[in-house]
Design an enzyme around this catalytic site. Structure first.
Site: not given
Ligand code: UDX
Length: 441
Positions: A155, A211, A11, A263
């Site tokens: 990310e 989140n 961050v 997160c």
């Molecule tokens: C997340 C939030 O999107 C972001 O706003 C916050 O600041 C940090 O956490 P990130 O962890 O980088 O970001 O990834 P993200 O794309 O949100 O996916 C998180 C998890 O959810 C992953 O394991 C992904 O596979 C899962 N996911 C996401 C699902 O299982 N289904 C979905 O439809 C979307």
């Protein structure tokens, strides 16, 4: 304007680099001398597209500097962004604020002029107030203001998310802080980014509530997928159907073996913990946490129930990271699934396009065969298990895949393939919330 960013983790570094691109005079501070030495040379150890380039360009332009000397970094600064970690060490969701208050102690020793102290780190509601109290106690002479400015960075899309956010949340309780934050984010107003001013508490809570909601949305579709399997509906069709409702939206409705990453797991637990502290338990969030943990654990059993006894079965595991386009393994479903498959006696070939180094740190104790590419992983196995939806798995040559597998069985925990395509290619194909394709159908 000079801005100090404390903490050069994910961050902090993205914040520092992006602010320097906006033209501010940025100094990033960290205690880790080796890291700062690397950063001074433009070497970024985090895998985030565009970040190293941005850091290098802004070091060159003179807008971005790195130091271990906080006192020097604070000279003539107008704002200090705290971006240190808030890990969840105890397992009960409690966010460890030792690093945050460690920075506050150092600010107390080193600040000499009026400043706005901004928390970028994800901190429980009430932290901003506590920072104010502690600093005021130590430095009653100092004029300072506190603000909360949570990040919502994904990310792999962090720079885009920083430069073109859905919104910027700014929690303030003084005109001085509000005016300064308005100046800081003024360049983003050109893209009509909504800047939302709230109380410090509302900004702090918004991060967790966002989140928590997204984690709930993912868990919702995952649970609907389970129902789809029983009643014969296709979850992709259902997700599409509900996603067209503007009130629901089509994002975050992709079925998965459970959410992971740095997160969602940490923040949902922290939100639940905070709610308990305030004696206002969040039963929905508690259900989401329990559901997601159980889901990740159930995936091994699911694979076993498809394949029968796993003893001596050779499996290819494609994807290890918590999502594609990252090397991050934190709370990835693979950490639950692989130990189970090994315990049950299967032999695993594993491959991830970017996560092998990180995966070896967490799964290196297991007797896994670490392969160099997808095709090498698939050679001679009894079944393929897809854990992460990397694009390169989407574009595999299915004819070739079929030739090199011992049996043409694919268990896809990310619903990457089209059912018709799998049928035509002659695979036995198991996905989530959709019908099973058998080669003879
Ligand atoms: C997340 C939030 O999107 C972001 O706003 C916050 O600041 C940090 O956490 P990130 O962890 O980088 O970001 O990834 P993200 O794309 O949100 O996916 C998180 C998890 O959810 C992953 O394991 C992904 O596979 C899962 N996911 C996401 C699902 O299982 N289904 C979905 O439809 C979307």
């Amino acid at each position: 304007m000079k801005i100090t960013v404390v903490g050069t983790g994910y961050v902090g570094l993205v914040t520092g680099a992006c602010f320097s691109k906006l033209g501010y005079d940025i100094v990033c501070v960290d205690k880790d001398t080796a890291k700062i030495d690397d950063l001074k040379k433009g070497i970024v150890s985090i895998y985030e597209p565009g970040l190293e380039d941005l850091v290098q360009k802004n070091i060159k332009s003179g807008n971005l500097k790195f130091t271990t000397n906080l006192k020097e970094a604070l000279e003539k600064t107008e704002a200090v962004f705290i971006a240190v970690g808030t890990p969840s060490r105890r397992g009960d969701g409690h966010a460890d604020l030792a690093y945050v208050f460690g920075v506050v102690d150092e600010l107390a020793e080193n600040l000499s002029s009026e400043v706005v102290i901004v928390t970028k780190s994800t901190v429980p509601v009430g932290t901003g107030r506590e920072i104010y109290k502690q600093l005021k106690k130590k430095r009653p002479d100092l004029v300072f203001h506190v603000a909360s400015n949570p990040e919502f960075l994904r990310e792999w899309a962090a720079i885009e998310d920083f430069m073109h956010p859905n919104r910027v949340m700014i929690g303030v309780d003084s005109v001085k802080a509000k005016n300064l934050m308005a100046r800081v984010y003024n360049p983003l107003c050109i893209n009509k980014t909504p800047i939302i001013y709230t109380s410090i508490e509302a900004a702090e809570l918004t991060k967790y509530a966002s989140n928590g909601f997204l984690a709930m949305k993912i868990s919702f579709i995952n649970e609907i997928a389970d129902l789809c399997e029983k009643c014969g509906a296709d979850v992709k069709e259902v997700a599409r159907g509900i996603g067209f409702d503007d009130r629901i939206g089509d994002k975050f409705l992709h079925v998965s073996p459970g959410y992971g990453g740095s997160c969602f797991p940490k923040d949902t637990k922290a939100l639940s913990y905070t709610a308990q502290q305030y004696d206002a338990p969040l039963t929905l969030i508690d259900a989401v946490i329990a559901f997601n943990e159980a889901r990740k654990k159930s995936m091994g059993l699911r694979i076993e129930s498809i394949l029968g006894s796993l003893k001596e079965k050779k499996l290819a595991i494609l994807g290890l990271t918590f999502k594609p386009n990252t090397d991050d393994m934190r709370d990835s479903a693979s950490l639950d699934i692989l130990p189970y498959l090994i315990e049950k006696g299967s032999k695993l070939n594993v491959f991830d396009p970017k996560g092998m180094k990180e995966a070896k740190k967490l799964l290196g104790h297991l007797p896994l065969k670490w392969k160099k590419n997808s095709y090498e992983t698939l050679e001679g196995v009894d079944a393929v298990v897809i854990l992460t939806e990397w694009d390169e798995f989407r574009f595999l040559d299915l004819n070739h895949v079929k030739k090199i597998l011992k049996s043409p069985v694919i268990i896809d925990l990310r619903n990457m393939y089209d059912l018709e395509e799998m049928h035509k290619a002659g695979f036995e194909y198991h996905s989530l919330g959709r019908k099973i394709i058998k080669p003879m159908d």
